[in-house]
Scaffold this motif. Structure first.
Motif, PDB file in Angstrom:
ATOM      1  N   UNK A   1       2.719 -31.567  -0.445  1.00 33.33           N
ATOM      2  CA  UNK A   1       1.916 -30.427  -0.892  1.00 33.33           C
ATOM      3  C   UNK A   1       0.432 -30.709  -0.686  1.00 33.33           C
ATOM      4  N   UNK A   2       0.008 -31.928  -0.993  1.00 31.88           N
ATOM      5  CA  UNK A   2      -1.398 -32.285  -0.765  1.00 31.88           C
ATOM      6  C   UNK A   2      -1.740 -32.244   0.720  1.00 31.88           C
ATOM      7  N   UNK A   3      -0.786 -32.658   1.546  1.00 36.35           N
ATOM      8  CA  UNK A   3      -1.029 -32.644   2.990  1.00 36.35           C
ATOM      9  C   UNK A   3      -1.198 -31.220   3.513  1.00 36.35           C
ATOM     10  N   UNK A   4      -0.367 -30.292   3.043  1.00 33.38           N
ATOM     11  CA  UNK A   4      -0.498 -28.901   3.489  1.00 33.38           C
ATOM     12  C   UNK A   4      -1.788 -28.279   2.967  1.00 33.38           C
ATOM     13  N   UNK A   5      -2.222 -28.698   1.773  1.00 36.47           N
ATOM     14  CA  UNK A   5      -3.505 -28.207   1.267  1.00 36.47           C
ATOM     15  C   UNK A   5      -4.651 -28.718   2.141  1.00 36.47           C
ATOM     16  N   UNK A   6      -4.532 -29.959   2.610  1.00 36.59           N
ATOM     17  CA  UNK A   6      -5.572 -30.528   3.470  1.00 36.59           C
ATOM     18  C   UNK A   6      -5.656 -29.810   4.809  1.00 36.59           C
ATOM     19  N   UNK A   7      -4.557 -29.169   5.238  1.00 35.24           N
ATOM     20  CA  UNK A   7      -4.583 -28.420   6.496  1.00 35.24           C
ATOM     21  C   UNK A   7      -5.524 -27.231   6.436  1.00 35.24           C
ATOM     22  N   UNK A   8      -5.836 -26.756   5.245  1.00 36.65           N
ATOM     23  CA  UNK A   8      -6.756 -25.635   5.083  1.00 36.65           C
ATOM     24  C   UNK A   8      -8.217 -26.075   5.043  1.00 36.65           C
ATOM     25  N   UNK A   9      -8.454 -27.373   5.013  1.00 29.49           N
ATOM     26  CA  UNK A   9      -9.807 -27.915   4.927  1.00 29.49           C
ATOM     27  C   UNK A   9     -10.337 -28.237   6.334  1.00 29.49           C
ATOM     28  N   UNK A  10     -11.656 -28.307   6.477  1.00 27.36           N
ATOM     29  CA  UNK A  10     -12.216 -28.696   7.781  1.00 27.36           C
ATOM     30  C   UNK A  10     -11.773 -30.095   8.185  1.00 27.36           C
TER      31      UNK A  10
ATOM     32  N   UNK B   1      -1.289 -21.081   5.238  1.00 30.61           N
ATOM     33  CA  UNK B   1      -1.230 -20.633   3.845  1.00 30.61           C
ATOM     34  C   UNK B   1       0.214 -20.528   3.353  1.00 30.61           C
ATOM     35  N   UNK B   2       1.079 -19.984   4.210  1.00 29.29           N
ATOM     36  CA  UNK B   2       2.491 -19.872   3.837  1.00 29.29           C
ATOM     37  C   UNK B   2       3.136 -21.249   3.693  1.00 29.29           C
ATOM     38  N   UNK B   3       2.762 -22.199   4.547  1.00 28.87           N
ATOM     39  CA  UNK B   3       3.292 -23.561   4.431  1.00 28.87           C
ATOM     40  C   UNK B   3       2.845 -24.230   3.137  1.00 28.87           C
ATOM     41  N   UNK B   4       1.609 -23.947   2.726  1.00 28.82           N
ATOM     42  CA  UNK B   4       1.140 -24.521   1.469  1.00 28.82           C
ATOM     43  C   UNK B   4       1.948 -23.963   0.297  1.00 28.82           C
ATOM     44  N   UNK B   5       2.212 -22.660   0.300  1.00 29.50           N
ATOM     45  CA  UNK B   5       3.029 -22.064  -0.759  1.00 29.50           C
ATOM     46  C   UNK B   5       4.443 -22.615  -0.729  1.00 29.50           C
ATOM     47  N   UNK B   6       4.990 -22.807   0.477  1.00 28.22           N
ATOM     48  CA  UNK B   6       6.339 -23.374   0.608  1.00 28.22           C
ATOM     49  C   UNK B   6       6.389 -24.784   0.034  1.00 28.22           C
ATOM     50  N   UNK B   7       5.373 -25.601   0.344  1.00 27.21           N
ATOM     51  CA  UNK B   7       5.338 -26.970  -0.180  1.00 27.21           C
ATOM     52  C   UNK B   7       5.212 -26.979  -1.699  1.00 27.21           C
ATOM     53  N   UNK B   8       4.457 -26.014  -2.237  1.00 28.12           N
ATOM     54  CA  UNK B   8       4.309 -25.931  -3.695  1.00 28.12           C
ATOM     55  C   UNK B   8       5.650 -25.621  -4.361  1.00 28.12           C
ATOM     56  N   UNK B   9       6.389 -24.668  -3.803  1.00 28.23           N
ATOM     57  CA  UNK B   9       7.678 -24.303  -4.395  1.00 28.23           C
ATOM     58  C   UNK B   9       8.716 -25.409  -4.194  1.00 28.23           C
ATOM     59  N   UNK B  10       8.657 -26.111  -3.079  1.00 32.06           N
ATOM     60  CA  UNK B  10       9.570 -27.242  -2.880  1.00 32.06           C
ATOM     61  C   UNK B  10       9.263 -28.373  -3.866  1.00 32.06           C
ATOM     62  N   UNK B  11       8.002 -28.518  -4.230  1.00 33.34           N
ATOM     63  CA  UNK B  11       7.633 -29.490  -5.257  1.00 33.34           C
ATOM     64  C   UNK B  11       8.244 -29.084  -6.602  1.00 33.34           C
TER      65      UNK B  11
ATOM     66  N   UNK C   1      14.335 -19.760  -4.580  1.00 31.35           N
ATOM     67  CA  UNK C   1      14.102 -18.371  -4.160  1.00 31.35           C
ATOM     68  C   UNK C   1      12.651 -18.194  -3.712  1.00 31.35           C
ATOM     69  N   UNK C   2      11.714 -18.730  -4.505  1.00 29.55           N
ATOM     70  CA  UNK C   2      10.303 -18.629  -4.134  1.00 29.55           C
ATOM     71  C   UNK C   2      10.029 -19.371  -2.823  1.00 29.55           C
ATOM     72  N   UNK C   3      10.675 -20.516  -2.636  1.00 29.17           N
ATOM     73  CA  UNK C   3      10.500 -21.260  -1.388  1.00 29.17           C
ATOM     74  C   UNK C   3      11.035 -20.462  -0.198  1.00 29.17           C
ATOM     75  N   UNK C   4      12.158 -19.773  -0.393  1.00 28.04           N
ATOM     76  CA  UNK C   4      12.717 -18.951   0.684  1.00 28.04           C
ATOM     77  C   UNK C   4      11.782 -17.786   1.018  1.00 28.04           C
ATOM     78  N   UNK C   5      11.129 -17.242   0.009  1.00 28.44           N
ATOM     79  CA  UNK C   5      10.161 -16.164   0.278  1.00 28.44           C
ATOM     80  C   UNK C   5       8.961 -16.696   1.056  1.00 28.44           C
ATOM     81  N   UNK C   6       8.505 -17.889   0.698  1.00 30.89           N
ATOM     82  CA  UNK C   6       7.383 -18.492   1.431  1.00 30.89           C
ATOM     83  C   UNK C   6       7.771 -18.774   2.877  1.00 30.89           C
ATOM     84  N   UNK C   7       9.034 -19.186   3.085  1.00 31.29           N
ATOM     85  CA  UNK C   7       9.504 -19.420   4.450  1.00 31.29           C
ATOM     86  C   UNK C   7       9.525 -18.118   5.247  1.00 31.29           C
ATOM     87  N   UNK C   8       9.935 -17.037   4.607  1.00 34.09           N
ATOM     88  CA  UNK C   8       9.911 -15.725   5.270  1.00 34.09           C
ATOM     89  C   UNK C   8       8.480 -15.336   5.624  1.00 34.09           C
ATOM     90  N   UNK C   9       7.548 -15.564   4.700  1.00 37.76           N
ATOM     91  CA  UNK C   9       6.140 -15.251   4.975  1.00 37.76           C
ATOM     92  C   UNK C   9       5.594 -16.102   6.121  1.00 37.76           C
TER      93      UNK C   9
END
Length: 412
Positions: A37-46, A91-101, A240-248
């Motif tokens: 989850x931290x890694x996907x959050x870092x993807x949004x940073x410069x 952004x969707x990957x970050x949400x997916x990682x959050x729900x998988x956590x 369920x939330x992770x599946x929605x993030x995957x769809x997004x």
């Protein structure tokens, strides 16, 4: 380490959770998901990177055979800063990682419940055989005393040889029951020691088991509690939330990606000079146009996956409600059995005491006493089993709702 004087069910569960590998495995999975989850959050940073290279172009008679630069030799050396401005898939990957956590955290709680259920069964099994061993020990003392009295009576002629044989048979029967209870208790003790990671010779004796004083709550109260506390349902909700993030994520593949680039360095077709250093800045746009239905099919698959996960959550809810209904009925039956066995044990005790007095007075034979003694021992064994059965049924009902027993569980 100071050894506990007695071992309560709550203490046994706490120790098992601290030592069993299944819980440790779940904890490490949670840590893994947190890092992702931290890694996907870092993807949004410069991000800052270094670019360096040297490119040659070949010519023949002044005509280029291969052009890969702005000059016969191009020198590149830059420190580049990439800034994501609009990246919906990230952004969707970050949400997916959050729900998988979240899923991993609920699964860790689920592993704790699994350990608690195993320890609860082992704890009460040992308590049951300890109680039965105590019943046989008590019966053995009474039978030995009675056999000695019968021997004395036989020697003076007041008792027949049949009486002596009957009391001896009674004694043999009780000794056999005691030996069996001791074997079962030793086995149960080894199992509980393994579950709690105690050396066998250091496992404390169990706390005194008392009957729960709290009344059995209504079944609908337990259903509501399970809806909010059962980690299986919580994990299913997070899935369920992770599946929605995957769809997004797959839907976002159709959207543009915008980024900014800033660089400092040189990009020259001549030999590098100090005045070649400079700044560069730019915007990048990536807009998908056509992909032969790739995104459409992935979105359709993600929608089907989401629907399947949602249906699975509903099926899981029905399963848990069925489990609660079954265990609720089992708990009610255990309470009824306890009440009935309490009455039977009291009556069997009275019959045994009266028969023993009559036997010692010479009014009844040893056969009648043997039957009364057998009925009373069986009544006590059933009562011991019923008392443990109530505790076990209520503990299982509590675990069904996703709640762990308290540390004082099982104490007198």
């Amino acid at each position: 380490m100071v050894q506990a004087a007695v071992l309560t069910l709550g203490n046994a569960i706490e120790r098992a959770e601290a030592n069993q590998a299944i819980v440790q495995q779940a904890k490490h999975i949670v840590s893994e998901r947190i890092d992702l989850h931290r890694a996907t959050h870092a993807d949004l940073m410069p991000s800052l990177s270094l670019i360096a290279g040297s490119i040659w172009s070949q010519t023949r008679n002044g005509q280029p055979l291969f052009v890969a630069a702005n000059a016969p030799r191009e020198i590149i050396g830059q420190v580049q800063l990439n800034i994501p401005l609009y990246s919906p898939q990230v952004n969707a990957l970050q949400a997916l990682a959050h729900h998988q956590m979240d899923v991993a955290r609920y699964q860790e709680h689920e592993s704790r419940l699994l350990v608690a259920a195993q320890v609860t069964a082992a704890y009460y099994r040992l308590a049951l055989w300890d109680n039965e061993r105590a019943v046989w020990n008590s019966a053995l003392g009474a039978a030995q005393s009675l056999f000695k009295a019968t021997q004395q009576g036989y020697q003076i002629g007041s008792r027949s040889r049949l009486d002596l044989i009957q009391t001896q048979l009674m004694l043999t029967h009780i000794r056999g029951g005691l030996r069996q209870a001791m074997v079962e208790a030793a086995t149960a003790r080894r199992v509980l020691a393994l579950q709690t990671d105690y050396p066998l010779d250091e496992l404390p004796k169990l706390a005194t088991i008392t009957l729960p004083k709290a009344a059995l709550p209504e079944e609908k109260v337990l259903d509501r509690q399970a809806t909010h506390a059962q980690p299986l349902l919580q994990a299913a909700g997070a899935e369920v939330q992770a599946a929605r993030s995957l769809l997004q994520y797959h839907q976002a593949a159709r959207l543009p990606v915008v980024g900014a680039v800033g660089a400092y360095g040189m990009d020259t077709g001549m030999l590098p000079q100090s005045h070649d250093l400079g700044w560069q800045a730019g915007l990048t746009l990536h807009m998908p146009i056509f992909g032969f239905g790739r995104n459409r099919d992935r979105i359709a698959a993600a929608q089907e996956h989401l629907t399947a996960i949602e249906a699975g959550k509903q099926a899981l809810l029905l399963h848990i409600q069925n489990r609660i209904a079954t265990d609720y009925g089992a708990t009610q039956a255990a309470l009824n059995a306890l009440h009935n066995n309490q009455v039977v044990e009291q009556q069997a005790h009275v019959v045994y005491q009266m028969t023993r007095k009559e036997y010692l007075a010479g009014a009844l034979s040893a056969l009648a006493l043997q039957q009364a003694e057998k009925d009373w021992v069986q009544a006590r064994l059933k009562l011991a089993g019923a008392a443990i059965g109530v505790r076990l049924a209520k503990a299982q009902l509590t675990l069904d709702t996703g709640v762990l027993p308290q540390p004082s569980e099982g104490q007198s």
